[in-house]
Design an enzyme around this catalytic site. Structure first.
Site, PDB file in Angstrom:
ATOM      1  N   ARG A 108       0.810  -1.220   0.000  1.00 33.03           N
ATOM      2  CA  ARG A 108       0.000   0.000   0.000  1.00 33.03           C
ATOM      3  C   ARG A 108       0.844   1.272   0.000  1.00 33.03           C
ATOM      4  O   ARG A 108       0.395   2.311  -0.490  1.00 33.03           O
ATOM      5  CB  ARG A 108      -0.950  -0.008   1.197  1.00 33.03           C
ATOM      6  CG  ARG A 108      -2.055  -1.045   1.061  1.00 33.03           C
ATOM      7  CD  ARG A 108      -3.183  -0.831   2.031  1.00 33.03           C
ATOM      8  NE  ARG A 108      -4.271  -1.765   1.769  1.00 33.03           N
ATOM      9  CZ  ARG A 108      -5.414  -1.791   2.462  1.00 33.03           C
ATOM     10  NH1 ARG A 108      -5.606  -0.922   3.446  1.00 33.03           N
ATOM     11  NH2 ARG A 108      -6.349  -2.662   2.168  1.00 33.03           N
ATOM     12  N   ASP A 164     -15.753   8.258   9.828  1.00 36.41           N
ATOM     13  CA  ASP A 164     -14.561   7.467   9.574  1.00 36.41           C
ATOM     14  C   ASP A 164     -13.363   8.233  10.094  1.00 36.41           C
ATOM     15  O   ASP A 164     -13.438   9.448  10.347  1.00 36.41           O
ATOM     16  CB  ASP A 164     -14.401   7.185   8.074  1.00 36.41           C
ATOM     17  CG  ASP A 164     -13.534   5.957   7.799  1.00 36.41           C
ATOM     18  OD1 ASP A 164     -14.102   4.852   7.721  1.00 36.41           O
ATOM     19  OD2 ASP A 164     -12.313   6.116   7.690  1.00 36.41           O
TER      20      ASP A 164
END
Length: 266
Positions: free
Chosen positions: A38, A136
């Site tokens: 990532r 979030d």
């Protein structure tokens, strides 16, 4: 061409500490390959040859935005509309018996598919006043979710007729994409909330809370504290949904199991 650098144990431990400090999430040792994958494009972006260079960069005060991006990249989950669809089928049946107003909370909303799924179910089964809070830790995911634009491939799990009723299909430059209808988007409010920390005092109480596929990142003691905090925002008789692969068995909480991964506040 840049060589592919290796994420060594020392560098991985630095990233573990960063994630622990920023989000409370403990990166398990078996996540090293995932983390390397990532972050690789960020190394390529800066044309770095190793992770030491990148870690030195994000430690600088001038690069706090990049540091925050690391947290975003390492907490982003794959998601899609109506994921774990039995939850939404059960929710629809339950909502049909409720009286407005109803408040729903998607507590780990990622790129927005979950809260918009909740909004569609509410629109189909509730009359009157209802709303969805979508929260979030990731600012970039919240920005993406607020736009409400997705690939048409994301509509594959929509119930029959719901795409037409709740989304616009793109044409021209937007071909192959959909956008959630404005009247539905107006019912969903997005907010940055870190459930590992004390929750905002103005959050209020909810009738339904989805806390799905987040607890897998935490140790048991942290899980229990997060769920305790979340349940404090759930009204008596309200529902808590967790991921089908998650468990809160043994937690001393005022919850009654209704069906697998669905709990009622008692």
């Amino acid at each position: 061409m840049l060589s592919l650098p290796k994420l060594g144990e020392a560098q991985f431990k630095q990233l573990q500490r960063l994630m622990q400090d920023a989000s409370g999430i403990h990166l398990a040792s078996n996540k090293r390959t995932l983390v390397a994958g990532r972050l690789m494009r960020r190394l390529r972006h800066f044309q770095f040859n190793n992770y030491d260079q990148y870690l030195a960069l994000i430690a600088e005060p001038a690069h706090q935005r990049e540091r925050r991006l690391v947290v975003d990249l390492l907490t982003t989950n794959e998601t899609y509309f109506f994921r774990e669809h039995p939850h939404f089928e059960f929710l629809g049946q339950w909502l049909a018996k409720q009286r407005a107003p109803v408040r729903l909370w998607s507590a780990a909303c990622s790129s927005g598919e979950e809260p918009y799924s909740l909004a569609m179910v509410a629109a189909e089964h509730l009359g009157g006043d209802w709303s969805v809070l979508a929260s979030d830790l990731s600012q970039s995911m919240l920005a993406l979710a607020e736009r409400g634009i997705y690939s048409m491939e994301q509509s594959r799990y929509f119930p029959d007729g719901w795409l037409r009723r709740h989304a616009q299909c793109g044409v021209g430059d937007m071909e192959g994409r959909l956008r959630i209808q404005a009247n539905l988007r107006s019912r969903v409010r997005f907010r940055e909330v870190n459930v590992v920390r004390p929750l905002p005092e103005d959050l209020g109480t909810f009738d339904v809370i989805f806390l799905r596929n987040l607890l897998i990142y935490f140790e048991p003691a942290q899980k229990q504290e997060i769920v305790r905090r979340i349940v404090g925002q759930l009204r008596v008789g309200g529902l808590l949904f967790i991921g089908h692969a998650e468990s809160i068995h043994g937690f001393d909480l005022p919850l009654r199991l209704v069906q697998p991964s669905v709990f009622e506040r008692v």
